[in-house]
Scaffold this motif. Sequence first.
Motif, PDB file in Angstrom:
ATOM      1  N   LYS A 158       0.965  -1.187   0.009  1.00 49.68           N
ATOM      2  CA  LYS A 158      -0.062   0.036  -0.024  1.00 49.68           C
ATOM      3  C   LYS A 158       0.818   1.298   0.054  1.00 49.68           C
ATOM      4  O   LYS A 158       0.516   2.349  -0.603  1.00 49.68           O
ATOM      5  CB  LYS A 158      -1.077  -0.063   1.313  1.00 49.68           C
ATOM      6  CG  LYS A 158      -0.132   0.098   2.535  1.00 49.68           C
ATOM      7  CD  LYS A 158      -1.311   0.247   3.577  1.00 49.68           C
ATOM      8  CE  LYS A 158      -1.053  -0.418   4.949  1.00 49.68           C
ATOM      9  NZ  LYS A 158       0.170  -0.029   5.366  1.00 49.68           N
ATOM     10  N   GLY A 159       2.048   1.099   0.788  1.00 52.96           N
ATOM     11  CA  GLY A 159       2.917   2.479   0.776  1.00 52.96           C
ATOM     12  C   GLY A 159       3.377   2.839  -0.608  1.00 52.96           C
ATOM     13  O   GLY A 159       3.427   3.898  -1.147  1.00 52.96           O
ATOM     14  N   THR A 160       3.824   1.757  -1.277  1.00 51.34           N
ATOM     15  CA  THR A 160       4.403   1.949  -2.725  1.00 51.34           C
ATOM     16  C   THR A 160       3.426   2.674  -3.745  1.00 51.34           C
ATOM     17  O   THR A 160       3.643   3.367  -4.428  1.00 51.34           O
ATOM     18  CB  THR A 160       5.163   0.901  -3.165  1.00 51.34           C
ATOM     19  OG1 THR A 160       5.900   0.234  -2.085  1.00 51.34           O
ATOM     20  CG2 THR A 160       5.755   0.954  -4.407  1.00 51.34           C
TER      21      THR A 160
ATOM     22  N   LEU B  13       0.788   6.903  -6.551  1.00 54.63           N
ATOM     23  CA  LEU B  13      -0.560   7.601  -6.978  1.00 54.63           C
ATOM     24  C   LEU B  13      -0.522   9.031  -6.627  1.00 54.63           C
ATOM     25  O   LEU B  13      -0.720   9.889  -7.331  1.00 54.63           O
ATOM     26  CB  LEU B  13      -1.626   6.891  -6.287  1.00 54.63           C
ATOM     27  CG  LEU B  13      -2.308   5.662  -6.784  1.00 54.63           C
ATOM     28  CD1 LEU B  13      -3.183   5.005  -5.366  1.00 54.63           C
ATOM     29  CD2 LEU B  13      -2.773   5.580  -8.048  1.00 54.63           C
ATOM     30  N   ALA B  14       0.205   9.086  -5.684  1.00 50.77           N
ATOM     31  CA  ALA B  14       0.434  10.856  -5.154  1.00 50.77           C
ATOM     32  C   ALA B  14       1.133  11.502  -6.267  1.00 50.77           C
ATOM     33  O   ALA B  14       0.889  12.635  -6.594  1.00 50.77           O
ATOM     34  CB  ALA B  14       1.172  10.974  -3.847  1.00 50.77           C
TER      35      ALA B  14
ATOM     36  N   SER C 245       2.981  -7.347 -10.154  1.00 54.13           N
ATOM     37  CA  SER C 245       4.058  -6.674  -9.851  1.00 54.13           C
ATOM     38  C   SER C 245       3.560  -5.259  -9.152  1.00 54.13           C
ATOM     39  O   SER C 245       2.709  -5.114  -9.406  1.00 54.13           O
ATOM     40  CB  SER C 245       4.741  -6.649 -11.221  1.00 54.13           C
ATOM     41  OG  SER C 245       4.159  -5.880 -11.843  1.00 54.13           O
ATOM     42  N   ILE C 246       4.630  -4.522  -8.861  1.00 52.17           N
ATOM     43  CA  ILE C 246       4.526  -3.212  -8.135  1.00 52.17           C
ATOM     44  C   ILE C 246       3.841  -2.183  -9.679  1.00 52.17           C
ATOM     45  O   ILE C 246       2.719  -1.473  -9.199  1.00 52.17           O
ATOM     46  CB  ILE C 246       5.701  -2.567  -7.772  1.00 52.17           C
ATOM     47  CG1 ILE C 246       6.329  -3.272  -6.486  1.00 52.17           C
ATOM     48  CG2 ILE C 246       5.715  -0.967  -7.647  1.00 52.17           C
ATOM     49  CD1 ILE C 246       7.377  -2.820  -5.917  1.00 52.17           C
ATOM     50  N   ASP C 247       4.317  -2.717 -10.804  1.00 50.07           N
ATOM     51  CA  ASP C 247       3.972  -1.934 -11.722  1.00 50.07           C
ATOM     52  C   ASP C 247       2.500  -2.264 -12.122  1.00 50.07           C
ATOM     53  O   ASP C 247       1.724  -1.256 -12.397  1.00 50.07           O
ATOM     54  CB  ASP C 247       4.736  -2.036 -13.068  1.00 50.07           C
ATOM     55  CG  ASP C 247       6.053  -1.359 -12.951  1.00 50.07           C
ATOM     56  OD1 ASP C 247       6.094  -0.423 -12.013  1.00 50.07           O
ATOM     57  OD2 ASP C 247       6.985  -1.565 -13.630  1.00 50.07           O
ATOM     58  N   ALA C 248       2.222  -3.422 -12.216  1.00 48.89           N
ATOM     59  CA  ALA C 248       0.917  -3.976 -12.651  1.00 48.89           C
ATOM     60  C   ALA C 248      -0.319  -3.434 -11.486  1.00 48.89           C
ATOM     61  O   ALA C 248      -1.186  -3.030 -11.770  1.00 48.89           O
ATOM     62  CB  ALA C 248       0.710  -5.615 -12.679  1.00 48.89           C
ATOM     63  N   ALA C 249       0.243  -3.441 -10.052  1.00 51.17           N
ATOM     64  CA  ALA C 249      -0.745  -3.028  -9.051  1.00 51.17           C
ATOM     65  C   ALA C 249      -0.887  -1.477  -9.202  1.00 51.17           C
ATOM     66  O   ALA C 249      -2.139  -1.129  -9.069  1.00 51.17           O
ATOM     67  CB  ALA C 249      -0.278  -3.267  -7.916  1.00 51.17           C
TER      68      ALA C 249
ATOM     69  N   ALA D 265      -4.365   0.373  -9.766  1.00 56.18           N
ATOM     70  CA  ALA D 265      -4.963   1.343  -8.956  1.00 56.18           C
ATOM     71  C   ALA D 265      -5.115   2.673  -9.465  1.00 56.18           C
ATOM     72  O   ALA D 265      -6.161   3.317  -9.335  1.00 56.18           O
ATOM     73  CB  ALA D 265      -4.220   1.641  -7.696  1.00 56.18           C
ATOM     74  N   LYS D 266      -4.242   3.000 -10.506  1.00 60.28           N
ATOM     75  CA  LYS D 266      -4.362   4.277 -11.126  1.00 60.28           C
ATOM     76  C   LYS D 266      -5.699   4.329 -12.172  1.00 60.28           C
ATOM     77  O   LYS D 266      -6.600   5.519 -11.994  1.00 60.28           O
ATOM     78  CB  LYS D 266      -3.056   4.412 -12.124  1.00 60.28           C
ATOM     79  CG  LYS D 266      -3.157   5.640 -12.856  1.00 60.28           C
ATOM     80  CD  LYS D 266      -1.787   5.946 -13.760  1.00 60.28           C
ATOM     81  CE  LYS D 266      -2.281   4.942 -15.206  1.00 60.28           C
ATOM     82  NZ  LYS D 266      -1.306   5.001 -16.129  1.00 60.28           N
TER      83      LYS D 266
END
Length: 215
Positions: free
Chosen positions: A15-17, A22-23, A196-200, A204-205
Amino acid sequence: MSKVIAIDGTFASGKGTLAKRLATYFGYAYLDTGKLYRAVGARALEAKANFDDTKTLAKLATIIKPKELDNPVLKSGAVGAAASKVAVHAEVRAALYNFQRNFAAHPGKGFMGAVLDGRDIGTIICPDADVKLYIDAKPEVRAERRYKELLSYGEDITLANVAADLKERDHRDQNRTEAPLKPAVNAHLLDTTNLSIDAAFERAKALAETILSQK
Ligand code: DC
């Protein structure tokens, strides 16, 4: 009115990443609310406070200075565990409410909104947030991620210890009486176990963009 994206979720769910990315993407200010609890946890460890002593802990939770949140010691496993212990006290939580709500309402010059991540953002801190996400992943995957992160900070730990800590932390965060960790009723759930971080981030985006465009 400034927009708010609330991101809650379990320990080491990513969630932090996600919140940070997102920010940056939306041009919003970012607050990792776990750092507030970690700052109180660090103060409690330093003062050798008793983790059942609500009064002393609540006093330690007053006037957290933004600069204090940059202290690298807050990243340690010991401080994280202390944070989870101080976070069960209603008085400690109450002492940190204003900091968080003020940040959400006034993210600062140049920012069009705020992203806050934590455990109770969508439920308690910003119940009217424009976008609410709840991030989770299987415990084994989260333990592995956190293990690698702590190793990168040079901590001398084993995967088994991290897994045991994670189990204890999940239990405490989800079963406390005060603001227990749970998805807000209107939160969008995102399981990052196989992402992956990118896929997540892409998911989310897309979700946040769709919701914000309808506002
Ligand atoms: O996200 P984190 O691991 O930095 O959080 C540390 C602890 O702080 C977590 O176990 C519970 C507590 N916390 C909380 O109760 N409410 C929040 N909004 C953020 C963190």
